[in-house]
Design a protein around this motif. Structure first.
Motif: not given
Length: 292
Positions: A228-229, A237-238, A271-274, A280-285
């Protein structure tokens, strides 16, 4: 049908995605007779090239004669289609075990369909992500007939570090929902903590090294805080998969009356990340929302 108390077993594995490909591979490496099926035939051929075994052109061909048919597909509709074909193809007494994360309702529907044919259906979602699948250390949460679980558990142990029977049909999926609820809150809290550390002018990596030794420690912190950092999210996991899972969770909560305000909020954040193109980014996004 062969005696399930002895190895090797005659197995089928349907769905060779990010999780299914290595999971089926662990079954083959454990000495089982594995036939695979994938909608994209080239993926099945690649699996055979890697692990041996056989590929089949159809679900019915892969499933016929199998002691256990494992599935790892997409969503409720995929499960209905694929599991329905598998249940129709196997002999009475066989087991169809689903590793997809789907609704408890569709799992119970497939269980009822299986029972009509004298077949056993297990809902057996997994946790541990791609890395867990590749290393064979997944957590497997299983719902369904206890005797069928006892017969299937030795095979599942090929890729499961923890394989636990949670109760009747649907209990595996409900347990996976709890898992996703807990993860959603943890990842958001971790993202906020890492963002705060950066805004405060701290060395975030050093912060993680210190607090991960105390009460804040978690799998997410150990495995995702440093990436993350560093702004690295092209793995794991997407977001699309997590939103699918949280949609299932929130639907179930509406049915059973559970109150999930944090989960609902984090679902909106994904939803904002989408909307930012991070499907398709990892959930940590989730961190990206806080560092724009």
């Amino acid at each position: 049908m062969s005696d399930l108390s002895t190895a090797p077993l005659k197995l089928a594995f349907l769905g060779l995605g990010t999780m299914g490909f290595p999971m089926a591979g662990h079954l083959a490496k454990a000495g089982h007779d594995v036939t695979v099926y994938n909608r994209t035939a080239a993926k099945a051929e690649a699996w055979v090239g890697t692990y041996g075994g056989r590929s089949a052109a159809t679900v019915a061909e892969a499933s016929a004669g199998a002691d256990i048919v494992f599935l790892c597909v997409g969503d409720d509709n995929d499960l209905r289609a694929v599991a329905g074909e598998a249940i129709a193809a196997v002999a009475p007494g066989a087991i169809v075990a689903d590793h997809t994360t789907v609704s408890a309702a569709v799992s119970r529907e497939m269980d009822a369909l299986a029972r009509e044919r004298g077949v056993f259906f297990l809902d057996a979602p997994v946790s541990g992500g791609q890395a867990g699948a590749e290393k064979g250390v997944l957590t497997v949460m299983v719902g369904g007939d206890a005797d069928a679980f006892a017969r299937a558990e030795p095979a599942m142990a090929a890729y499961g570090r923890s394989v636990v029977h949670m109760g009747p049909s649907g209990a595996g999926q409900l347990t996976k929902m709890v898992n996703q609820i807990c993860i959603a809150g943890l990842v958001q809290g971790l993202a906020e903590g890492m963002s705060f550390a950066q805004q405060a002018g701290l060395d975030g990596h050093k912060v993680v090294d210190v607090i991960s030794k105390g009460a804040a420690q978690s799998w997410q912190m150990e495995n995702r805080a440093h990436t993350m950092l560093d702004g690295k999210f092209d793995f794991g996991f997407a977001v699309d998969w997590m939103r699918k899972d949280l949609g299932i969770v929130l639907d179930e909560a509406r049915r059973n009356g559970a109150t999930l305000p944090v989960t609902a909020l984090v679902d909106q954040f994904y939803g904002d990340v989408q909307a930012m193109g991070g499907n398709r980014l990892d959930t940590s996004s989730l961190m990206k929302r806080l560092t724009r």
